[in-house]
Design an enzyme around this catalytic site. Sequence first.
Site, short mmCIF file in Angstrom:
data_model
loop_
_atom_site.label_atom_id
_atom_site.label_comp_id
_atom_site.label_asym_id
_atom_site.label_seq_id
_atom_site.Cartn_x
_atom_site.Cartn_y
_atom_site.Cartn_z
N ASP A 9 0.81 -1.22 0.00
CA ASP A 9 0.00 0.00 0.00
C ASP A 9 0.84 1.26 0.00
OD1 ASP A 9 0.83 -0.86 2.62
OD2 ASP A 9 -0.48 0.67 3.49
N LYS A 20 -6.41 -0.18 6.81
CA LYS A 20 -5.20 0.08 7.58
C LYS A 20 -5.06 1.57 7.84
CE LYS A 20 -0.64 1.13 6.57
NZ LYS A 20 0.69 0.95 5.99
N GLU A 25 -2.55 0.33 13.75
CA GLU A 25 -1.09 0.36 13.60
C GLU A 25 -0.46 1.62 14.20
OE1 GLU A 25 0.33 0.12 9.53
OE2 GLU A 25 2.42 0.08 10.16
N GLU A 81 2.82 2.67 14.84
CA GLU A 81 4.20 2.21 14.65
C GLU A 81 5.13 2.98 15.58
OE1 GLU A 81 5.75 2.08 10.63
OE2 GLU A 81 7.80 1.79 11.35
N LYS A 124 -1.31 -4.16 14.18
CA LYS A 124 -0.06 -4.16 13.43
C LYS A 124 0.99 -3.43 14.26
CE LYS A 124 1.81 -3.19 8.88
NZ LYS A 124 1.62 -3.41 7.45
N SER A 146 2.68 -8.61 8.54
CA SER A 146 2.06 -7.73 7.55
C SER A 146 3.21 -6.88 7.02
CB SER A 146 0.99 -6.86 8.20
OG SER A 146 0.49 -5.93 7.27
N TYR A 170 6.32 6.52 5.28
CA TYR A 170 5.75 5.47 4.45
C TYR A 170 4.83 6.04 3.39
CZ TYR A 170 4.68 0.82 3.18
OH TYR A 170 4.60 -0.33 2.47
P1 13P Z 1 7.08 -2.27 6.53
O1 13P Z 1 6.88 -3.75 6.75
O2 13P Z 1 7.93 -1.96 5.34
O3 13P Z 1 7.54 -1.59 7.79
O4 13P Z 1 5.65 -1.66 6.17
C1 13P Z 1 4.69 -1.62 7.13
C2 13P Z 1 3.46 -0.94 6.68
O5 13P Z 1 2.82 -0.26 7.45
C3 13P Z 1 2.95 -1.17 5.32
O6 13P Z 1 1.55 -1.31 5.36
#
Ligand code: 13P
Length: 399
Positions: free
Chosen positions: A74, A186, A226, A228, A268, A337, A399
């Site tokens: 994505d 997501k 997610e 992160e 995630k 994922s 990202y």
């Molecule tokens: P990565 O596995 O490259 O960290 O990507 C995570 C993400 O959020 C993609 O949907």
Amino acid sequence: MATASATLLKSSPVLDKSEWVKGQSIRQPSVSAVRGHPTAAPSALTIRASSYADELVKTAKTVASPGRGILAMDESNATCGKRLASIGLENTEANRQAYRTLLVSAPGLGQYISGSILFEETLYQSTTDGKKMVDVLVEQNIVPGIKVDKGLVPLPGSNQESWCQGLDGLASRSAAYYQQGARFAKWRTVVSIPNGPSALAVKEAAWGLARYAAITQDNGLVPIVEPEILLDGEHGIDRTFEVAQKVWAEVFYYLAENNVMFEGILLKPSMVTPGAECKEKATPQQVAEYTLKLLHRRIPPAVPGIMFLSGGQSEVEATLNLNAMNQSPNPWHVSFSYARALQNTCLKTWGGRPENVKAAQETLLVRAKANSLAQLGKYTGEGESEEAKKGMFVKGYVY
Ligand code: 13P
């Protein structure tokens, strides 16, 4: 267009025609309708299940099925452009289409991959031979998902941290994505350890994720939650653990406040590791020990699946860490994922050349199979290429 998808979705494990038609026609009274107007419910505390409740549980269970995980593909157009530039290709729609066609049509991918996260362009796009990308995924027994957040912007009043946009119009976008065949969503927000994290940034991240989760569930999409925790920094693994505990405590507090149904979500998380610039490295056993301790303390067993991101780890590292976490039974499906940790060698092998498509698909299948084995705790790490062992950490990665 929707007709072709509808026919294919009929044979999917999570969907049948009646559910598909429901998404396109009259909407049932939803959770938010009850939430927003307490007088409409018998009591202000009564929360009616979403009209999609059963389907959400079914979708989440399908994605969290044994020996399978998610292929994250994505990347926004800007990020996809960076990937294409790394192999000397221009960031055109045709090149993005060619690359994504390669990924979704890798033969037998559905044996290892249960879901695939798409960028909006791909959800509405056809493959180079004219089939809808979504239909190709469903034929492969892979549930299509969609990135619904609108990216990160600076968070005023914080320590140069960010917040994630995308709640405006999310209900109508989610309904349209459902009609187009998406069944999960997501939303990725980030927390930076070197920049704090400030209480404000953590609260904003958690609240945004919870609002998003409630809205997407209301429209038939299983939310992937997610937050992160970025790898950036020199901190040790104990500091990551401390921050992760705080972040997940707030995320679950607000998920509960927003009446999100835990059986119909997927998580995630980042694995608990030392910062990328920390001198002390951690073994897969240490990463597994810390990460599982975090999950046990913070994640209710009602949640069906934990689908880790790779966050800049090398392909092999991400697989070894996942394997270490599956050496004994867990209350949730513990899987992957990954974007970078599934795609890196595949992209390089392809290099934009049609004659390399088959070889590139084979490398994707090698990684998907390795992670499938890791989900089952049976990965040995034998025969991995040097390319797959290269780290992919990029400081300040967007990202
Ligand atoms: P990565 O596995 O490259 O960290 O990507 C995570 C993400 O959020 C993609 O949907």
